[in-house]
Motif scaffolding. Structure first.
Motif, PDB file in Angstrom:
ATOM      1  N   GLU A  13       5.154   5.837   5.825  1.00  0.00           N
ATOM      2  CA  GLU A  13       3.703   5.966   5.948  1.00  0.00           C
ATOM      3  C   GLU A  13       3.239   7.405   6.112  1.00  0.00           C
ATOM      4  N   ASP A  35      -6.458   8.750  -1.222  1.00  0.00           N
ATOM      5  CA  ASP A  35      -5.484   7.747  -0.808  1.00  0.00           C
ATOM      6  C   ASP A  35      -4.106   8.188  -1.252  1.00  0.00           C
ATOM      7  N   THR A  37      -0.019   7.330  -2.356  1.00  0.00           N
ATOM      8  CA  THR A  37       0.781   6.317  -3.035  1.00  0.00           C
ATOM      9  C   THR A  37       1.822   5.807  -2.049  1.00  0.00           C
ATOM     10  N   GLN A  38       1.899   4.495  -1.894  1.00  0.00           N
ATOM     11  CA  GLN A  38       2.833   3.911  -0.944  1.00  0.00           C
ATOM     12  C   GLN A  38       4.244   3.839  -1.510  1.00  0.00           C
ATOM     13  N   HIS A  39       5.216   3.864  -0.612  1.00  0.00           N
ATOM     14  CA  HIS A  39       6.616   3.676  -0.978  1.00  0.00           C
ATOM     15  C   HIS A  39       6.798   2.198  -1.333  1.00  0.00           C
ATOM     16  N   PRO A  40       7.668   1.876  -2.300  1.00  0.00           N
ATOM     17  CA  PRO A  40       7.886   0.470  -2.658  1.00  0.00           C
ATOM     18  C   PRO A  40       8.289  -0.406  -1.468  1.00  0.00           C
ATOM     19  N   GLU A  42       7.026  -0.285   1.455  1.00  0.00           N
ATOM     20  CA  GLU A  42       5.792  -0.692   2.120  1.00  0.00           C
ATOM     21  C   GLU A  42       5.106  -1.831   1.372  1.00  0.00           C
ATOM     22  N   LEU A  43       5.251  -1.848   0.067  1.00  0.00           N
ATOM     23  CA  LEU A  43       4.593  -2.864  -0.749  1.00  0.00           C
ATOM     24  C   LEU A  43       5.380  -4.163  -0.834  1.00  0.00           C
ATOM     25  N   PHE A  44       6.710  -4.062  -1.001  1.00  0.00           N
ATOM     26  CA  PHE A  44       7.535  -5.228  -1.283  1.00  0.00           C
ATOM     27  C   PHE A  44       8.488  -5.613  -0.158  1.00  0.00           C
ATOM     28  N   TRP A  48      13.055  -4.386  -1.431  1.00  0.00           N
ATOM     29  CA  TRP A  48      12.262  -4.032  -2.605  1.00  0.00           C
ATOM     30  C   TRP A  48      13.096  -3.801  -3.850  1.00  0.00           C
ATOM     31  N   TRP A  51      13.507  -6.652  -6.409  1.00  0.00           N
ATOM     32  CA  TRP A  51      12.370  -6.991  -7.264  1.00  0.00           C
ATOM     33  C   TRP A  51      12.539  -6.445  -8.675  1.00  0.00           C
ATOM     34  N   CYS A  53      13.049  -3.073  -9.432  1.00  0.00           N
ATOM     35  CA  CYS A  53      12.705  -1.655  -9.551  1.00  0.00           C
ATOM     36  C   CYS A  53      13.987  -0.863  -9.754  1.00  0.00           C
TER      37      CYS A  53
END
Length: 69
Positions: A13, A35, A37-40, A42-44, A48, A51, A53
């Protein structure tokens, strides 16, 4: 050469993951600063990479047909 992409950073973060500069979230250089860009992760979530990636892949996939001839 691009920096190695961290798979599980301690504090994702705190950083913008949008380019290879990895700027602090409060002083981004490349964007308009609205804003980050979030790290993967944080998203998944922690899994992650499951998924599909390819970030942080240790080995590149071999090209189809390589060596045929």
């Amino acid at each position: 050469m691009a920096k190695k992409f961290p798979i599980h950073p301690e504090h994702p973060e705190r950083i913008c993951w949008g380019c290879d500069q990895y700027c602090p979230a409060d002083s981004m250089k490349c964007g308009n600063g609205s804003d980050r860009t979030q790290h993967p992760m944080e998203l998944f979530g922690d899994d992650w990479r499951a998924w599909g990636c390819d970030f942080g892949a240790e080995e590149a996939d071999a090209e189809p047909g390589a060596g045929a001839g």
